[in-house]
Design a protein around this motif. Structure first.
Motif, mmCIF file in Angstrom:
data_model
loop_
_atom_site.group_PDB
_atom_site.id
_atom_site.type_symbol
_atom_site.label_atom_id
_atom_site.label_comp_id
_atom_site.label_asym_id
_atom_site.label_seq_id
_atom_site.Cartn_x
_atom_site.Cartn_y
_atom_site.Cartn_z
ATOM 1 N N LEU A 1 0.836 -1.214 0.000
ATOM 2 C CA LEU A 1 0.000 0.000 0.000
ATOM 3 C C LEU A 1 0.869 1.263 0.000
ATOM 4 N N LEU A 2 1.986 1.202 0.751
ATOM 5 C CA LEU A 2 2.858 2.383 0.854
ATOM 6 C C LEU A 2 3.431 2.797 -0.503
ATOM 7 N N VAL A 3 3.725 1.796 -1.350
ATOM 8 C CA VAL A 3 4.308 2.124 -2.663
ATOM 9 C C VAL A 3 3.305 2.938 -3.493
ATOM 10 N N GLY A 4 2.060 2.420 -3.599
ATOM 11 C CA GLY A 4 1.035 3.129 -4.382
ATOM 12 C C GLY A 4 0.675 4.461 -3.738
ATOM 13 N N GLY A 5 0.599 4.464 -2.407
ATOM 14 C CA GLY A 5 0.231 5.681 -1.678
ATOM 15 C C GLY A 5 1.255 6.788 -1.862
ATOM 16 N N CYS A 6 2.540 6.450 -1.690
ATOM 17 C CA CYS A 6 3.605 7.462 -1.835
ATOM 18 C C CYS A 6 3.649 7.987 -3.258
ATOM 19 N N PHE A 7 3.468 7.072 -4.213
ATOM 20 C CA PHE A 7 3.521 7.488 -5.617
ATOM 21 C C PHE A 7 2.370 8.459 -5.925
ATOM 22 N N ALA A 8 1.165 8.106 -5.481
ATOM 23 C CA ALA A 8 -0.014 8.950 -5.745
ATOM 24 C C ALA A 8 0.128 10.320 -5.069
ATOM 25 N N LYS A 9 0.629 10.310 -3.842
ATOM 26 C CA LYS A 9 0.807 11.579 -3.116
ATOM 27 C C LYS A 9 1.795 12.487 -3.850
ATOM 28 N N SER A 10 2.904 11.894 -4.261
ATOM 29 C CA SER A 10 3.933 12.683 -4.953
ATOM 30 C C SER A 10 3.381 13.263 -6.247
ATOM 31 N N MET A 11 2.592 12.457 -6.935
ATOM 32 C CA MET A 11 2.051 12.915 -8.214
ATOM 33 C C MET A 11 1.042 14.047 -7.994
ATOM 34 N N ALA A 12 0.172 13.887 -7.002
ATOM 35 C CA ALA A 12 -0.819 14.929 -6.706
ATOM 36 C C ALA A 12 -0.101 16.211 -6.273
ATOM 37 N N PHE A 13 0.954 16.051 -5.482
ATOM 38 C CA PHE A 13 1.738 17.194 -4.995
ATOM 39 C C PHE A 13 2.420 17.905 -6.169
ATOM 40 N N GLY A 14 3.078 17.096 -7.022
ATOM 41 C CA GLY A 14 3.802 17.657 -8.157
ATOM 42 C C GLY A 14 2.895 18.363 -9.152
ATOM 43 N N LEU A 15 1.700 17.820 -9.354
ATOM 44 C CA LEU A 15 0.777 18.392 -10.350
ATOM 45 C C LEU A 15 -0.187 19.411 -9.717
ATOM 46 N N SER A 16 -0.115 19.564 -8.398
ATOM 47 C CA SER A 16 -1.026 20.457 -7.647
ATOM 48 C C SER A 16 -2.490 20.140 -7.944
ATOM 49 N N ILE A 17 -2.830 18.854 -7.849
ATOM 50 C CA ILE A 17 -4.225 18.425 -8.052
ATOM 51 C C ILE A 17 -4.670 17.614 -6.829
ATOM 52 N N PRO A 18 -5.986 17.457 -6.632
ATOM 53 C CA PRO A 18 -6.450 16.746 -5.448
ATOM 54 C C PRO A 18 -6.040 15.271 -5.429
ATOM 55 N N LEU A 19 -5.940 14.757 -4.186
ATOM 56 C CA LEU A 19 -5.637 13.351 -3.939
ATOM 57 C C LEU A 19 -6.912 12.701 -3.396
ATOM 58 N N ILE A 20 -7.191 11.491 -3.845
ATOM 59 C CA ILE A 20 -8.395 10.789 -3.359
ATOM 60 C C ILE A 20 -7.985 9.412 -2.836
ATOM 61 N N ALA A 21 -8.277 9.155 -1.555
ATOM 62 C CA ALA A 21 -7.964 7.853 -0.945
ATOM 63 C C ALA A 21 -9.191 6.957 -1.079
ATOM 64 N N VAL A 22 -8.962 5.701 -1.473
ATOM 65 C CA VAL A 22 -10.086 4.789 -1.727
ATOM 66 C C VAL A 22 -9.952 3.528 -0.868
ATOM 67 N N HIS A 23 -11.086 3.048 -0.371
ATOM 68 C CA HIS A 23 -11.117 1.789 0.362
ATOM 69 C C HIS A 23 -11.276 0.650 -0.650
ATOM 70 N N HIS A 24 -10.377 -0.316 -0.578
ATOM 71 C CA HIS A 24 -10.317 -1.402 -1.560
ATOM 72 C C HIS A 24 -11.648 -2.169 -1.689
ATOM 73 N N SER B 1 -1.267 14.563 3.949
ATOM 74 C CA SER B 1 -0.617 13.925 5.102
ATOM 75 C C SER B 1 -1.141 12.508 5.345
ATOM 76 N N VAL B 2 -2.095 12.061 4.511
ATOM 77 C CA VAL B 2 -2.712 10.733 4.698
ATOM 78 C C VAL B 2 -1.663 9.613 4.639
ATOM 79 N N SER B 3 -1.945 8.550 5.372
ATOM 80 C CA SER B 3 -1.028 7.416 5.359
ATOM 81 C C SER B 3 -1.828 6.134 5.120
ATOM 82 N N PRO B 4 -1.339 5.226 4.278
ATOM 83 C CA PRO B 4 -2.069 3.966 4.069
ATOM 84 C C PRO B 4 -2.201 3.167 5.369
ATOM 85 N N SER B 5 -3.162 2.277 5.375
ATOM 86 C CA SER B 5 -3.392 1.495 6.585
ATOM 87 C C SER B 5 -3.715 0.048 6.196
#
Ligand code: KG4
Ligand code: ZN
Length: 343
Positions: free
Chosen positions: A88-111, A331-335
């Motif tokens: 989960l951390l791999v996908g989470g960190c990648f998505a966060k970095s991308m949202a941060f870099g592109l200045s677009i919203p991040l959406i966390a989803v429950h599997h 600041s979200v973290s996978p769980s």
């Protein structure tokens, strides 16, 4: 308004990326990690490493196939929970970095919410191609979970029954292991079951009160059965593989369907669907159609590519979250755990 979302799924051993535009999945790329086959199950450490290797090419493929450039994205979504934490951390960190870099919203989803909402992906090949209407019941059957979910709205779900021990997918995989078949065994049991007689061997149905399930007793019964028979004839399961697979699959399906009948009776809901890896099972897909005919249900089945783990289902869930304005702080973290009732 044009909403374009890049979604990433990395909760277990599939690295997947999908691109959605206005509720339509434009691409859904899945890299299955073959490395686990030789170990007879998913090795968490190896899964995290494989996700690290796969994630950039998989995202690039999904964007390319969709014909969407990064600068056109409205949001990035990822699976936050549940799953293997290192994955989960791999996908989470990648998505966060991308949202941060592109200045677009991040959406966390429950599997598991995403597995249910896979039923809303417009489909042609293999699925019913129809969308459930609310309220409906979803039988979610995967490698880690077995649940009956009452869905009142896209983002409002309640678990009304779940397994007390093994998941339905585990019952398939552990049976396969007993029979000497490679991991994941579910698809292989499905394949052999097609040529077998489901009435040949009888396995017990656990008597669990309410809408909950249990599969651990079945696994033990199968193990004892195979050991006993093999003592008499060492080639027993090689000779009878299709009949054993058909009989085990039949029992797993009747356990699942009997609880769904109970849930439909208690709630009065006749709108039903299935989701999760085991919903790819041919026997279960047939059973839901037959039971629907018998009980007057209206049923829905996702297309095969949206049954087992995939980012398309993360994308469709993120789309409904986007429309509801449900974004996630960076600041979200996978769980590893987390209920789909608490978003
Ligand atoms: O949803 P999923 O891809 O991953 C989890 O979230 O766990 O489900 C994986 C499970 C595995 O146990 C696999 O054996 C099972 O789904 N599965 C099947 C079939 N295809 C996948 N089980 C029975 N029949 C199938 N055709
Ligand atoms: Zn899953």
């Amino acid at each position: 308004m044009c909403v374009s979302i890049l979604a990433i799924e990395s909760s277990c051993d599939e690295t997947s990326a999908a691109v959605l535009r206005d509720g339509e999945i434009l691409s859904n790329f899945i890299a299955t990690q073959k490395i686990h086959e030789q170990y007879g199950g998913v090795v968490p450490e190896l899964a995290s490493r494989a996700h690290q290797q796969n994630i950039v090419p998989v995202v690039e493929m999904a964007l390319r196939e969709a014909g969407v450039v990064k600068s056109a994205l409205s949001a990035v979504a990822f699976t936050r929970s549940p799953g293997l934490i290192g994955s989960l951390l791999v996908g989470g960190c990648f998505a966060k970095s991308m949202a941060f870099g592109l200045s677009i919203p991040l959406i966390a989803v429950h599997h598991l919410q995403a597995h249910v909402l896979a039923n809303f992906i417009p489909s042609s090949a293999g699925g019913t191609g129809s969308k459930p209407s609310f309220p409906f019941l979803c039988l979610t059957v995967s490698g880690g979970h077995t649940q009956i979910v009452l869905c009142e709205d896209f983002l409002k779900m309640k678990i009304i029954g779940e397994t007390l021990d093994d998941a339905a997918g585990e019952a398939f995989d552990k049976t396969a292991k007993i029979l000497g078949l490679p991991y994941p065994g579910g698809p292989l049991i499905d394949k052999y079951a097609k040529e077998g007689n489901p009435q040949r061997f009888s396995f017990p149905e656990p008597q669990i009160p309410g809408l909950n399930f249990s599969f651990s007793g079945l696994k033990t019964a199968i193990l004892y059965f195979v050991q006993e028979q093999t003592k008499r004839d060492p080639e027993f399961f090689q000779k009878n593989l299709p009949d054993i697979c058909a009989s085990v699959q039949h029992r797993i399906i009747t356990i699942l369907m009997n609880k769904l009948i109970k849930a439909a009776g208690e709630t009065g809901i006749k709108e039903v669907c299935i989701a999760g890896g085991v919903s790819a099972n041919t026997g279960l897909r047939k059973a839901i159609a037959e039971y629907s005919e018998r009980y007057g249900w209206h049923y829905h089945i996702p297309e095969f590519q949206y049954c087992t783990d995939n980012a398309g289902m993360i994308a469709i869930t993120a789309y409904y979250k986007y429309l509801a304005g449900e974004f996630t702080d960076l600041s979200v973290s996978p769980s590893a755990r987390g209920s789909l009732e608490l978003r």
